[in-house]
Design a protein around this motif. Structure first.
Motif, PDB file in Angstrom:
ATOM      1  N   GLU A 138       5.550  -1.366   2.848  1.00 28.48           N
ATOM      2  CA  GLU A 138       6.358  -0.273   2.385  1.00 28.48           C
ATOM      3  C   GLU A 138       5.371   1.547   1.962  1.00 28.48           C
ATOM      4  N   GLY A 139       4.289   0.773   1.952  1.00 29.31           N
ATOM      5  CA  GLY A 139       2.902   1.506   2.230  1.00 29.31           C
ATOM      6  C   GLY A 139       1.740   0.886   1.735  1.00 29.31           C
ATOM      7  N   ASP A 140       0.581   2.099   2.524  1.00 30.70           N
ATOM      8  CA  ASP A 140      -0.549   1.106   2.113  1.00 30.70           C
ATOM      9  C   ASP A 140      -1.099   1.858   0.571  1.00 30.70           C
ATOM     10  N   HIS A 141      -0.753   2.625  -0.321  1.00 29.76           N
ATOM     11  CA  HIS A 141      -1.241   2.548  -1.416  1.00 29.76           C
ATOM     12  C   HIS A 141      -0.560   2.205  -2.903  1.00 29.76           C
ATOM     13  N   TYR A 142       0.193   1.190  -2.417  1.00 29.24           N
ATOM     14  CA  TYR A 142       0.581   0.719  -3.432  1.00 29.24           C
ATOM     15  C   TYR A 142      -0.231  -1.252  -3.893  1.00 29.24           C
ATOM     16  N   ARG A 143      -0.047  -1.652  -4.644  1.00 28.33           N
ATOM     17  CA  ARG A 143      -0.887  -2.440  -5.312  1.00 28.33           C
ATOM     18  C   ARG A 143      -1.001  -4.053  -4.442  1.00 28.33           C
ATOM     19  N   THR A 144      -1.649  -4.656  -3.700  1.00 23.28           N
ATOM     20  CA  THR A 144      -1.605  -5.819  -3.482  1.00 23.28           C
ATOM     21  C   THR A 144      -2.130  -6.702  -4.093  1.00 23.28           C
ATOM     22  N   ARG A 145      -1.723  -8.737  -4.062  1.00 24.90           N
ATOM     23  CA  ARG A 145      -2.732  -8.952  -4.214  1.00 24.90           C
ATOM     24  C   ARG A 145      -3.943  -9.311  -4.980  1.00 24.90           C
TER      25      ARG A 145
END
Length: 403
Positions: free
Chosen positions: A65-72
């Protein structure tokens, strides 16, 4: 004359977890000459394969969905930063707080809470699935790196803090050799080996790591939701605390673009929550006057806490995010797809365990047995989002006949 410098433990509060009051590791090892036991725990977590996989596991938005969003992974790092700062401010053991924060989400399957819910549903006939219990299972059994033991052989304090991430799990002491069926499988399986005293509260460091988790995901999910245009700043004004902060940011920076306003809001929110947490916790510590970590464990109530007003604000913010972000139709679409991926993979593997990779298939005991179901749950829980999508395509896309 040379003055001896104080050791790190000498600077800690009497109720902090210290090297000299650690209950040690299940398998005895020589101590490191350069690192404390909790520093070694932190380092073992960082070097684990489970930690590396957090990079491609969903926080809210699936990776594509996008590279700027948080991951775990980014969430765990942000949680660790907050936990470490609060521990330092309160003269508690930063290294233990950091180790707990970095490890607290290792047991999450792909696709976040949606993945956990559907995996638990798939496992309902086989003792269910719980990500906190899976974290303990990973750290004590599934991580396969050391010649002398399974898992990472972490200290009792780290394992205890992870098991009690959400508080005590029992209302009284039990015989650990015969744990009650109400406990999740991973805990019930491990307790006969090492009693984690699940009827008591966790250490102050573990309670801080748990609330740092709350601060990190509430503020950063808010950040991601605003940047994804799922809601706007003015819609947050009914939430206590946020209304004042939004007015302050807009008044201070009337010509700032939206992305700057969002960042200024989020950093103020984190600071406000951390300040409230330390003030309320100091009040509770003054009233309790603990002299050891066990005084914290046996306090009968949380020692580390938000104040009542901030507690209500955090609860309202979580409810807002649940309705406006976690249930947003754009998130629901991906969640729906993720649920089908996990369900399809589980049903295929448990019916045809020979489709699992060789080392995993060797642990199974035939189609649709409880033992096979647990192996399948372990295998799926270890997947990243992109691996799960890829594995599903390989197994269910009949046009990919060459793979």
């Amino acid at each position: 004359m040379t003055l001896a410098l104080p050791s790190y433990d000498d600077l800690l509060a009497p109720y902090a977890c210290r090297t000299d009051n650690s209950r040690g590791r299940l398998v005895k090892e020589p101590e490191s000459p350069t690192r404390s036991p909790y520093q070694r725990d932190r380092d073992r977590v960082i070097h684990s394969s489970s930690f590396r996989r957090l990079k491609h596991k969903t926080q809210v938005f699936v990776y594509h969905e996008g590279d700027h969003y948080r991951t775990r992974l980014t969430h765990s790092l942000e949680t660790a930063q907050i936990a470490r700062s609060v521990c330092r401010e309160m003269h508690l053991n930063e290294d233990l707080g950091e180790a707990l924060a970095l490890a607290h989400d290792l047991g999450h399957p792909p696709f976040g809470h949606a993945g956990e819910a559907v995996l638990n549903e798939c496992m309902k006939e086989y003792d269910g699935f719980d990500h906190n219990a899976q974290t303990l299972r990973l750290l004590t059994k599934l991580e396969h790196r050391y010649a002398s033991f399974d898992g990472l052989n972490l200290t009792w304090e780290t394992l205890e803090g992870l098991a009690k991430h959400n508080g005590p799990l029992l209302d009284k002491a039990i015989d650990p050799k015969n744990p009650p069926a109400s406990l999740p499988f991973g805990l019930r399986e491990f307790l006969p080996t090492l009693d984690l005293e699940l009827h008591t509260y966790a250490s102050a460091e573990a309670q801080i790591a748990a609330l740092a988790d709350d601060i990190a995901y509430s503020s950063h999910d808010l950040d991601d939701g605003l940047r994804a245009n799922l809601f706007d700043l003015d819609e947050l004004k009914p939430i206590p605390v946020l209304a004042q902060l939004i007015d302050e940011v807009k008044w201070t920076y009337p010509n700032a673009p939206k992305d700057i306003l969002i960042h200024e809001l989020v950093r103020r929110l984190i600071n406000r929550m951390v300040a409230d947490l330390t003030i309320e916790s100091r009040k509770r510590l003054d009233a309790l006057n603990p002299q050891s970590p066990d005084d914290i464990r046996n306090a009968g109530q949380p020692t580390i806490s938000f104040g009542p007003e901030m507690g209500r604000a955090v609860k309202t913010l979580k409810e807002f995010l649940f309705e406006r972000m976690y249930r947003h139709y754009l998130v629901n679409r991906v969640t729906s797809k993720a649920k089908r991926v996990v369900t399809d993979l589980f049903q295929l593997y448990i019916s045809e365990p020979e489709c699992l990779p060789t080392e995993w298939s060797a642990r199974t005991s035939g189609a649709r047995t409880a033992e096979t179901a647990r192996v399948v749950a372990d295998f799926i829980a270890g997947m990243t989002d992109r691996f799960a999508f890829g594995e599903h395509a390989k197994l269910f896309d009949l046009s990919r006949v060459t793979q």
